[in-house]
Design a protein around this motif. Structure first.
Motif, PDB file in Angstrom:
ATOM      1  N   PHE A 144      26.484  51.934  51.892  1.00 55.12           N
ATOM      2  CA  PHE A 144      26.350  51.986  50.440  1.00 55.12           C
ATOM      3  C   PHE A 144      25.595  53.249  50.047  1.00 55.12           C
TER       4      PHE A 144
ATOM      5  N   ASN B  81      21.587  54.833  44.022  1.00 57.98           N
ATOM      6  CA  ASN B  81      21.781  55.252  42.637  1.00 57.98           C
ATOM      7  C   ASN B  81      20.475  55.159  41.868  1.00 57.98           C
TER       8      ASN B  81
ATOM      9  N   GLU C 107      26.836  49.359  44.431  1.00 57.86           N
ATOM     10  CA  GLU C 107      28.065  49.757  45.110  1.00 57.86           C
ATOM     11  C   GLU C 107      27.943  49.472  46.602  1.00 57.86           C
ATOM     12  N   CYS C 108      29.093  49.336  47.254  1.00 55.27           N
ATOM     13  CA  CYS C 108      29.122  49.222  48.709  1.00 55.27           C
ATOM     14  C   CYS C 108      30.547  49.406  49.196  1.00 55.27           C
TER      15      CYS C 108
ATOM     16  N   VAL D  28      36.240  48.762  48.645  1.00 53.74           N
ATOM     17  CA  VAL D  28      35.147  49.412  47.937  1.00 53.74           C
ATOM     18  C   VAL D  28      34.750  48.474  46.805  1.00 53.74           C
TER      19      VAL D  28
ATOM     20  N   ALA E 116      32.087  48.177  43.246  1.00 51.93           N
ATOM     21  CA  ALA E 116      31.155  48.890  42.368  1.00 51.93           C
ATOM     22  C   ALA E 116      30.999  48.151  41.044  1.00 51.93           C
TER      23      ALA E 116
ATOM     24  N   HIS F 174      35.866  43.403  40.706  1.00 45.73           N
ATOM     25  CA  HIS F 174      35.177  44.662  40.982  1.00 45.73           C
ATOM     26  C   HIS F 174      35.192  45.023  42.468  1.00 45.73           C
TER      27      HIS F 174
ATOM     28  N   PRO G 291      32.112  55.808  45.796  1.00 47.91           N
ATOM     29  CA  PRO G 291      32.519  54.958  44.675  1.00 47.91           C
ATOM     30  C   PRO G 291      31.851  55.250  43.343  1.00 47.91           C
ATOM     31  N   GLU G 292      30.558  55.067  43.259  1.00 50.62           N
ATOM     32  CA  GLU G 292      29.888  55.198  41.970  1.00 50.62           C
ATOM     33  C   GLU G 292      29.906  56.628  41.451  1.00 50.62           C
TER      34      GLU G 292
ATOM     35  N   SER H  82      30.027  53.273  33.892  1.00 53.98           N
ATOM     36  CA  SER H  82      30.816  52.685  34.981  1.00 53.98           C
ATOM     37  C   SER H  82      30.834  51.169  34.912  1.00 53.98           C
TER      38      SER H  82
END
Length: 323
Positions: A37, A40, A64-65, A84, A86, A108, A125-126, A266
């Motif tokens: 992950f 953030n 996210e992961c 994925v 997020a 998600h 991802p993010e 997001s």
């Protein structure tokens, strides 16, 4: 499973490494074995106590992961599939990615086809979905335009530079530290501006009438106001970050005529939109058109160290943890 649980805000020691029972599978939720992950700033702000009622405690943070499906919850996803995940209240209203396993809503979780190493996939991802969203959905970029990435050395900023250059834009990027200029050039920025707070005159001297769009990642009232002044007529400022460490947005700026201010979050991501976009991002990484923009990779046991680095605001790019 092991997970970092936060019971109350505070310093990094409030992220307590704990052994917990594995999540129990349930319908329409995906049980994931987490392989990695990204970190953030919203997670840092939550740890510091700035998220208020948006995050319920105790909580496993992490918005996210990436990993592998253990149980598909009766959905279209099957055991062993790479995915994925997020946002969608991940790490806020339900437990997130700072763990070895997570149970997340299907809405998600995005299936992905790739052979990228987990640490590279975890960096994407993010940062890339956010950069993609602000450029395509908020600013609505097109080939040949000029765009300013304000806060360019952040992971989202670097992703935005990559996407904009691949799309054929002229990219100006800012940093407050001259030592980060090389990283911005490497990402593809055409021009670097050392940001001392008021840069609209510099931007207009370089572009003539101003840029078509600004990706505003600093989020302070003064920089938002200045970013609006960087735009040409009918330009767009897409606000997407709070690198200035001000979590709340509580002012309405006086805007130049015809220039627009908008926000991309997001939190609006969902599987029907994000799945094909994420697959395209992965393919661009695989081809070398985009860069993963990783600053440093940490083991699961080194999460505290990673958080300390994030808190110093010295990283240029993504901090990634692999499990």
């Amino acid at each position: 499973m092991r997970a970092y649980v936060m019971h109350k805000p505070g310093d990094v020691d409030e992220l307590q490494l704990t052994t917990l029972p594995d999540p129990t599978p349930k319908k329409n939720w995906i049980l994931i074995e987490i392989k990695g992950f990204g970190l953030n700033r919203s997670e840092l702000y939550t740890r510091q106590g700035h998220s208020g009622d948006a995050v319920t405690l105790p909580r496993i943070l992490g918005i996210e992961c990436v990993g592998v499906v253990l149980d598909g919850g009766g959905t279209d996803l099957i055991k062993g599939q790479k995915v994925v995940a997020a946002m969608g209240e991940m790490g806020r209203k339900h437990d997130g990615g700072y763990a070895e396993k997570a149970l997340l809503p299907r809405s998600h979780v995005y299936p992905i086809s790739t052979n990228l190493p987990w640490e590279i996939l975890a960096a994407l991802p993010e940062s890339y979905l956010t950069a993609w969203g602000v450029l395509h959905e908020t600013i609505d970029i097109s080939h040949g335009q000029k765009v300013l990435i304000r806060g360019g050395s952040s992971s989202v900023g670097l992703a935005a530079i990559n996407i904009a250059k691949d799309h054929g834009l002229h990219v100006l990027a800012t940093t407050r530290s001259e030592s980060k200029s090389a990283k911005l050039k490497q990402a593809g920025a055409d021009e670097i501006i050392l940001d001392q707070g008021n840069i609209s005159d510099i931007v207009k001297s370089k572009t003539g009438s101003g840029v078509d769009g600004v990706v505003e990642l600093v989020g302070l009232p003064a920089t938002i106001t200045d970013s609006l002044q960087c735009c040409r007529d009918k330009g767009v400022v897409g606000m997407v970050g709070f690198l200035g460490n001000t979590w709340e947005y509580e002012f309405f700026p006086w805007m130049p005529s015809t220039v627009r201010l908008s926000l991309y979050s997001s939190e609006t991501l969902e599987k029907n939109y994000a799945t094909p976009v994420m697959q395209q991002i992965v393919q661009k990484i695989e081809s070398g058109a985009y860069r993963p923009n990783i600053e440093q990779v940490f083991s699961f046991e080194e999460l505290h160290q990673a958080h300390r680095i994030m808190e110093t605001n010295t990283a240029s790019g993504k901090l990634v943890v692999v499990t």
